[in-house]
Scaffold this motif. Structure first.
Motif, PDB file in Angstrom:
ATOM      1  N   ALA A  25       0.828  -1.204   0.000  1.00 52.56           N
ATOM      2  CA  ALA A  25       0.000   0.000   0.000  1.00 52.56           C
ATOM      3  C   ALA A  25       0.863   1.254   0.000  1.00 52.56           C
ATOM      4  O   ALA A  25       0.562   2.239  -0.691  1.00 52.56           O
ATOM      5  N   LEU A 177      -6.122  -5.123  -2.222  1.00 56.02           N
ATOM      6  CA  LEU A 177      -5.368  -4.103  -2.934  1.00 56.02           C
ATOM      7  C   LEU A 177      -4.363  -4.754  -3.878  1.00 56.02           C
ATOM      8  O   LEU A 177      -3.482  -5.509  -3.442  1.00 56.02           O
ATOM      9  N   HIS A 229      -6.957  -5.446   3.346  1.00 58.82           N
ATOM     10  CA  HIS A 229      -7.204  -4.355   4.276  1.00 58.82           C
ATOM     11  C   HIS A 229      -8.696  -4.301   4.588  1.00 58.82           C
ATOM     12  O   HIS A 229      -9.512  -4.850   3.847  1.00 58.82           O
TER      13      HIS A 229
END
Length: 241
Positions: A25, A177, A229
């Motif tokens: 991230a 992600l 996440h």
């Protein structure tokens, strides 16, 4: 049109947490041109430096120095700045001075998004402390009546990154992600963390498994690596997505 440059804060209990759990991230945001800041509460010198303490002649001073070097190098590779509060670990203790420092940092960085730990990790209560500290500091940093050099923050989304044992922490994924393009960068950052080198292959394998899940949940077949996440607050929008 170019996307708006944003500010991202990663709130990490120990100096390795942000690398293992949010390195993708961080690298993704930095590659996009966002400002990414890691606030690290502890170096994990007592409970998360087994690889160092097994070495002959190791001292606390040497462990602290090595952990700082590892985390600094990893953050530089990922594209983030670092603030080390050096609050100790096992247990992590956040006193009033440290708490006010966190509030000041949040106001200085004005984050659009914050990443941190889950609320309840039964194996590592330092992670719980980090989560609660972040939410309290976010609340105070929003308060108009709490007057500091920097202005109050808005209402940044908080995302919880995946804990080491998600089932035991009540972790429920709502964002996979895609970190395929930056995984090599995350891998190089992980390789900086010599004190916990046993985790490198674990988090590499985890990224592959999450990548498979991302494809099975509608992502493009080009995805090979992902991070999990979970958003803490509702997402506001005008479409059902």
């Amino acid at each position: 049109m170019a996307s708006e440059k944003k500010s991202v804060v990663v709130f990490s209990a120990h100096s390795g947490d942000f690398v293992w759990r949010a390195g993708g991230a961080i690298a993704t945001a930095a590659q996009r041109g966002d400002d990414v800041h890691v606030i690290c509460l502890s170096f994990g010198e007592r409970g998360e430096s087994q690889g160092l303490w097994r070495q002959e002649g190791m001292t606390m001073e040497k462990v602290l120095q090595k952990r700082r070097e590892e985390a600094t190098n990893a953050a530089e590779i990922l594209g983030a700045s670092t603030d080390f509060l050096d609050l100790g670990d096992y247990p992590l203790h956040v006193d009033d001075e440290a708490f006010n420092r966190v509030v000041d940092l949040l106001r200085a960085y004005q984050p659009h998004t914050i990443l941190t730990h889950v609320a309840n990790d039964p194996y590592n209560r330092d992670h719980n402390m980090a989560h609660e500290t972040l939410l309290r500091a976010r609340m105070v940093a929003q308060a108009m009546g709490h007057q500091t050099e920097n202005p109050p923050i808005g209402a940044p989304q908080v995302l919880m990154f995946e804990p080491h044992q998600p089932e035991m922490c009540g972790f429920s994924v709502d964002l996979l992600l895609d970190i395929t393009e930056v995984f090599d960068t995350k891998r190089r950052a992980m390789e900086c963390m010599g004190a916990q080198s046993h985790l490198i292959e674990y988090y590499t394998d985890l990224a592959v498994r999450r990548g498979v899940q991302a494809v099975r949940n509608g992502g493009p077949k080009s995805i090979t690596h992902a991070e999990a996440h979970a958003r803490l607050f509702p997402v506001v929008g005008r479409e059902l997505v």
